[in-house]
Design an enzyme around this catalytic site. Structure first.
Site, PDB file in Angstrom:
ATOM      1  N   SER A   1       0.844  -1.191   0.000  1.00  0.00           N
ATOM      2  CA  SER A   1       0.000   0.000   0.000  1.00  0.00           C
ATOM      3  C   SER A   1       0.886   1.251   0.000  1.00  0.00           C
ATOM      4  O   SER A   1       1.718   1.403  -0.886  1.00  0.00           O
ATOM      5  CB  SER A   1      -0.954  -0.041   1.197  1.00  0.00           C
ATOM      6  OG  SER A   1      -1.978   0.909   1.068  1.00  0.00           O
TER       7      SER A   1
ATOM      8  N   ARG B   1     -12.251   6.828   8.927  1.00  0.00           N
ATOM      9  CA  ARG B   1     -11.825   5.445   9.113  1.00  0.00           C
ATOM     10  C   ARG B   1     -12.914   4.458   8.697  1.00  0.00           C
ATOM     11  O   ARG B   1     -12.623   3.411   8.108  1.00  0.00           O
ATOM     12  CB  ARG B   1     -11.449   5.213  10.572  1.00  0.00           C
ATOM     13  CG  ARG B   1     -10.917   3.809  10.858  1.00  0.00           C
ATOM     14  CD  ARG B   1      -9.673   3.519  10.022  1.00  0.00           C
ATOM     15  NE  ARG B   1      -8.987   2.325  10.507  1.00  0.00           N
ATOM     16  CZ  ARG B   1      -7.838   1.880  10.025  1.00  0.00           C
ATOM     17  NH1 ARG B   1      -7.246   2.533   9.042  1.00  0.00           N
ATOM     18  NH2 ARG B   1      -7.272   0.808  10.519  1.00  0.00           N
TER      19      ARG B   1
ATOM     20  N   ASP C   1      -8.829  -7.402  -3.802  1.00  0.00           N
ATOM     21  CA  ASP C   1      -8.560  -5.996  -3.474  1.00  0.00           C
ATOM     22  C   ASP C   1      -9.339  -5.080  -4.417  1.00  0.00           C
ATOM     23  O   ASP C   1      -9.111  -5.067  -5.629  1.00  0.00           O
ATOM     24  CB  ASP C   1      -7.061  -5.726  -3.605  1.00  0.00           C
ATOM     25  CG  ASP C   1      -6.625  -4.387  -3.021  1.00  0.00           C
ATOM     26  OD1 ASP C   1      -7.487  -3.505  -2.822  1.00  0.00           O
ATOM     27  OD2 ASP C   1      -5.424  -4.224  -2.774  1.00  0.00           O
TER      28      ASP C   1
ATOM     29  N   HIS D   1      -8.024  -5.501   0.341  1.00  0.00           N
ATOM     30  CA  HIS D   1      -6.728  -4.835   0.415  1.00  0.00           C
ATOM     31  C   HIS D   1      -5.939  -5.256   1.653  1.00  0.00           C
ATOM     32  O   HIS D   1      -4.716  -5.392   1.602  1.00  0.00           O
ATOM     33  CB  HIS D   1      -6.946  -3.323   0.418  1.00  0.00           C
ATOM     34  CG  HIS D   1      -5.694  -2.519   0.361  1.00  0.00           C
ATOM     35  ND1 HIS D   1      -4.782  -2.616  -0.674  1.00  0.00           N
ATOM     36  CD2 HIS D   1      -5.175  -1.589   1.224  1.00  0.00           C
ATOM     37  CE1 HIS D   1      -3.780  -1.784  -0.468  1.00  0.00           C
ATOM     38  NE2 HIS D   1      -3.985  -1.162   0.683  1.00  0.00           N
ATOM     39  N   ASP D   2      -6.618  -5.492   2.750  1.00  0.00           N
ATOM     40  CA  ASP D   2      -5.938  -5.905   3.982  1.00  0.00           C
ATOM     41  C   ASP D   2      -5.297  -7.274   3.873  1.00  0.00           C
ATOM     42  O   ASP D   2      -4.572  -7.697   4.785  1.00  0.00           O
ATOM     43  CB  ASP D   2      -6.920  -5.900   5.152  1.00  0.00           C
ATOM     44  CG  ASP D   2      -7.104  -4.516   5.755  1.00  0.00           C
ATOM     45  OD1 ASP D   2      -6.358  -3.594   5.376  1.00  0.00           O
ATOM     46  OD2 ASP D   2      -8.005  -4.362   6.609  1.00  0.00           O
TER      47      ASP D   2
END
Length: 334
Positions: free
Chosen positions: A122, A192, A285, A315-316
């Site tokens: 990232s 967030r 992702d 993505h994580d």
């Protein structure tokens, strides 16, 4: 300005065993280890670094800096200026190139002329590719995970909404809130929540939560669904450990990322890379889709085929699928 960092292992006399690990947006230098004073959570890449692990600290000297603009030891908006006042909204605009310049100064201070491996995902991957493009003579091997050669319009758009949420908070005060006794916590929490949805995948969220209510709460009468409680949890967790000003500075730095800027475009810039390279994307992702990693793998002559990390976590996945990441590390430094 101050750049905080952590290290593991022992540096060889010829410094040939030095590895640089670069963190993502809300990460820091605490890659492994338990929660402790100054680090409210355990390391964000547990299982990757240590004796007998992929980055074996009996063999490798691992360095993990906290980026400038951050809030875990490096100089950032919450830090004091020379005159004693907080930087706040006056903190300078930073790019990934600025970050790499600071990291190169750190390498110089440690006596490291060349990294055996630079690895990042990232935002960390943005800096990793910038290292290989701007300083190819100092980068032997390169692992790029769930990242891109340049921030896309959609990535900038998602970040823009998050920045608006923070700056619209009445406690933002143009970034000069640190000594007011309050902060833009509501705005940071909203940012967030939005970001976390983009970090995960729709199938994972549906499989984990579906339409289930949270415990005994009734969504029809002011209660929450489980997925809403999940987002609330992650918002509150970040607000406790991260500074909104840092979130703004680092998000803008990510938006500015373009290794081709001033270098004749992406193709010419990636052509500068000489490091032995592996590029990997996460199949689920939706924030940094594998097509962006395919562009990196195609544009870097020393990279082979695009590798795919299989994961339901979006993505994580590059943070969660440690075994698959460890296998990629092993290919580069076996």
């Amino acid at each position: 300005m101050r750049l905080a960092f952590e290290t593991w292992g022992r540096l060889a006399p010829d410094t040939s065993n030095a590895v640089l690990v670069l963190h993502a947006l809300t990460g820091d230098s605490h890659v492994v280890g338990p929660a402790e004073p100054g680090h409210p959570t355990s390391g964000w890449w547990e299982g990757l670094i240590g004796p007998g692990r992929a980055l074996d600290t009996d063999r490798w000297f691992v360095v993990a800096p906290n980026v400038l603009g951050g809030c875990q030891g490096s100089t950032g908006p919450s830090s004091a200026r020379p005159d004693g006042r907080r930087w706040g909204g006056a903190f300078p605009f930073l790019t990934q190139r600025d970050q790499v310049t600071a990291e190169a100064d750190l390498a110089d201070a440690l006596g490291i002329g060349r990294w055996a491996l630079v690895v990042g995902g990232s935002m960390g991957g943005m800096r990793a590719v910038e290292w290989a493009v701007s300083r190819p003579e100092r980068t032997t091997a390169l692992l790029l995970l769930a990242t891109t050669a340049a921030a896309s319009a959609e990535q900038i758009a998602w970040a823009n909404i998050q920045l608006h949420a923070i700056r619209s908070d009445p406690d933002w005060h143009g970034g000069d809130y640190h000594d007011t006794g309050r902060g833009p916590h509501t705005g940071l929490g909203l940012a967030r929540r939005l970001a976390h949805v983009t970090y995960r995948s729709e199938p994972e969220l549906d499989a984990r939560f579906g339409r289930s209510p949270q415990d005994t709460e009734d969504p029809w009468y002011g209660g929450r669904y489980q997925v809403e409680s999940y987002l609330d949890h992650h918002a509150a967790k970040l607000v406790r450990r991260f500074d909104a000003g840092s979130y703004v500075v680092l998000s803008e730095a990510m938006n500015s990322h373009d290794v081709g800027r001033g270098r004749g475009g992406l193709r010419a810039a990636l052509g500068r890379v000489t490091a032995r390279t592996l590029v990997a994307g996460v199949d689920s992702d939706r924030l940094y889709p594998p097509s962006q990693q395919a562009e990196l793998a195609t544009g870097i002559a020393t990279a082979d085929r695009l590798r795919i990390i299989e994961s339901p976590y979006g993505h994580d996945g590059f943070l969660i699928e440690t075994e698959q990441v460890a296998a990629l590390v092993g290919e580069l430094i076996a």
